[in-house]
Design a protein around this motif. Structure first.
Motif, PDB file in Angstrom:
ATOM      1  N   ALA A   1       0.840  -1.208   0.000  1.00  0.00           N
ATOM      2  CA  ALA A   1       0.000   0.000   0.000  1.00  0.00           C
ATOM      3  C   ALA A   1       0.873   1.256   0.000  1.00  0.00           C
ATOM      4  O   ALA A   1       0.564   2.231  -0.695  1.00  0.00           O
ATOM      5  CB  ALA A   1      -0.940  -0.008   1.200  1.00  0.00           C
ATOM      6  N   GLY A   2       1.960   1.245   0.751  1.00  0.00           N
ATOM      7  CA  GLY A   2       2.879   2.378   0.772  1.00  0.00           C
ATOM      8  C   GLY A   2       3.548   2.599  -0.568  1.00  0.00           C
ATOM      9  O   GLY A   2       3.748   3.739  -1.001  1.00  0.00           O
TER      10      GLY A   2
ATOM     11  N   LEU B   1       2.246   1.728  -3.528  1.00  0.00           N
ATOM     12  CA  LEU B   1       1.228   2.235  -4.450  1.00  0.00           C
ATOM     13  C   LEU B   1       0.903   3.697  -4.174  1.00  0.00           C
ATOM     14  O   LEU B   1       0.795   4.506  -5.103  1.00  0.00           O
ATOM     15  CB  LEU B   1      -0.029   1.376  -4.390  1.00  0.00           C
ATOM     16  CG  LEU B   1       0.129  -0.036  -4.947  1.00  0.00           C
ATOM     17  CD1 LEU B   1      -1.118  -0.859  -4.672  1.00  0.00           C
ATOM     18  CD2 LEU B   1       0.437  -0.011  -6.432  1.00  0.00           C
ATOM     19  N   ARG B   2       0.758   4.060  -2.920  1.00  0.00           N
ATOM     20  CA  ARG B   2       0.473   5.449  -2.556  1.00  0.00           C
ATOM     21  C   ARG B   2       1.601   6.359  -3.048  1.00  0.00           C
ATOM     22  O   ARG B   2       1.358   7.396  -3.673  1.00  0.00           O
ATOM     23  CB  ARG B   2       0.289   5.572  -1.041  1.00  0.00           C
ATOM     24  CG  ARG B   2      -0.129   6.921  -0.544  1.00  0.00           C
ATOM     25  CD  ARG B   2      -0.427   6.971   0.956  1.00  0.00           C
ATOM     26  NE  ARG B   2       0.363   6.101   1.814  1.00  0.00           N
ATOM     27  CZ  ARG B   2      -0.035   4.910   2.280  1.00  0.00           C
ATOM     28  NH1 ARG B   2      -1.224   4.439   1.983  1.00  0.00           N
ATOM     29  NH2 ARG B   2       0.745   4.185   3.050  1.00  0.00           N
ATOM     30  N   SER B   3       2.834   5.963  -2.799  1.00  0.00           N
ATOM     31  CA  SER B   3       3.987   6.760  -3.228  1.00  0.00           C
ATOM     32  C   SER B   3       4.092   6.814  -4.744  1.00  0.00           C
ATOM     33  O   SER B   3       4.437   7.856  -5.313  1.00  0.00           O
ATOM     34  CB  SER B   3       5.276   6.191  -2.641  1.00  0.00           C
ATOM     35  OG  SER B   3       5.280   6.323  -1.244  1.00  0.00           O
TER      36      SER B   3
ATOM     37  N   LEU C   1       1.615   6.638  -6.946  1.00  0.00           N
ATOM     38  CA  LEU C   1       0.586   7.524  -7.475  1.00  0.00           C
ATOM     39  C   LEU C   1       0.937   8.990  -7.204  1.00  0.00           C
ATOM     40  O   LEU C   1       0.703   9.855  -8.058  1.00  0.00           O
ATOM     41  CB  LEU C   1      -0.782   7.149  -6.917  1.00  0.00           C
ATOM     42  CG  LEU C   1      -1.286   5.770  -7.373  1.00  0.00           C
ATOM     43  CD1 LEU C   1      -2.597   5.425  -6.692  1.00  0.00           C
ATOM     44  CD2 LEU C   1      -1.414   5.689  -8.875  1.00  0.00           C
ATOM     45  N   GLU C   2       1.539   9.273  -6.056  1.00  0.00           N
ATOM     46  CA  GLU C   2       2.005  10.634  -5.783  1.00  0.00           C
ATOM     47  C   GLU C   2       3.115  11.023  -6.760  1.00  0.00           C
ATOM     48  O   GLU C   2       3.152  12.147  -7.262  1.00  0.00           O
ATOM     49  CB  GLU C   2       2.519  10.744  -4.346  1.00  0.00           C
ATOM     50  CG  GLU C   2       1.432  10.723  -3.299  1.00  0.00           C
ATOM     51  CD  GLU C   2       1.972  10.655  -1.872  1.00  0.00           C
ATOM     52  OE1 GLU C   2       3.213  10.727  -1.679  1.00  0.00           O
ATOM     53  OE2 GLU C   2       1.153  10.515  -0.950  1.00  0.00           O
TER      54      GLU C   2
ATOM     55  N   ASN D   1       1.591  11.870 -10.079  1.00  0.00           N
ATOM     56  CA  ASN D   1       1.019  13.219 -10.009  1.00  0.00           C
ATOM     57  C   ASN D   1       2.099  14.291 -10.106  1.00  0.00           C
ATOM     58  O   ASN D   1       1.938  15.282 -10.824  1.00  0.00           O
ATOM     59  CB  ASN D   1       0.231  13.413  -8.718  1.00  0.00           C
ATOM     60  CG  ASN D   1      -1.157  12.864  -8.802  1.00  0.00           C
ATOM     61  OD1 ASN D   1      -1.697  12.650  -9.883  1.00  0.00           O
ATOM     62  ND2 ASN D   1      -1.749  12.614  -7.649  1.00  0.00           N
TER      63      ASN D   1
ATOM     64  N   TRP E   1      -2.426   5.663 -14.827  1.00  0.00           N
ATOM     65  CA  TRP E   1      -3.669   6.187 -14.287  1.00  0.00           C
ATOM     66  C   TRP E   1      -4.878   5.437 -14.829  1.00  0.00           C
ATOM     67  O   TRP E   1      -5.903   5.347 -14.161  1.00  0.00           O
ATOM     68  CB  TRP E   1      -3.826   7.686 -14.584  1.00  0.00           C
ATOM     69  CG  TRP E   1      -3.236   8.523 -13.498  1.00  0.00           C
ATOM     70  CD1 TRP E   1      -2.233   9.414 -13.634  1.00  0.00           C
ATOM     71  CD2 TRP E   1      -3.577   8.535 -12.112  1.00  0.00           C
ATOM     72  NE1 TRP E   1      -1.933   9.977 -12.413  1.00  0.00           N
ATOM     73  CE2 TRP E   1      -2.748   9.467 -11.463  1.00  0.00           C
ATOM     74  CE3 TRP E   1      -4.508   7.851 -11.350  1.00  0.00           C
ATOM     75  CZ2 TRP E   1      -2.808   9.734 -10.095  1.00  0.00           C
ATOM     76  CZ3 TRP E   1      -4.586   8.113  -9.975  1.00  0.00           C
ATOM     77  CH2 TRP E   1      -3.741   9.044  -9.389  1.00  0.00           C
TER      78      TRP E   1
END
Length: 102
Positions: free
Chosen positions: A48-49, A51-53, A55-56, A59, A100
């Motif tokens: 999860a960390g 994937l979160r990183s 996606l950031e 962006n 995305w």
């Protein structure tokens, strides 16, 4: 030379673009980045960390390459610039779009 965290994030974007979010496996990411899975867990703790990183990171990349589009206040000019970026198909734009969409 990018730092290890950036190197891993660039690899994560490529893996997500190739295999989708569900297909992003830590082992696959480690192979793509040329690092150990332990190093990935050291930097991101869990999937999860990562994937979160990732996606950031996507962006942030999009903001960097699309920043010129928003220099104008004219919405038509902004849209034209964004569409031209998509048509040009640079690696960063293509990977971001695919990642995305997954």
């Amino acid at each position: 030379m990018p730092d290890r965290r950036t190197q891993i994030m660039e690899a994560a974007v490529r893996v997500i673009a190739q295999a989708g979010v569900r297909g992003m496996r830590v082992e696959k990411l480690a192979a793509e980045a040329g690092v150990s899975t332990a190093l990935i867990y050291y930097h991101f703790h869990d999937r999860a960390g990562i994937l979160r990183s990732a996606l950031e990171h996507i962006n942030d990349r999009a903001e960097r390459y699309a920043g010129d589009a928003f220099a104008s206040t004219d919405p038509r000019t902004q849209l034209e610039h964004m569409l031209l970026l998509e048509i040009q198909g640079t690696t960063a734009v293509r990977e971001n779009s695919i990642a995305w969409g997954s």
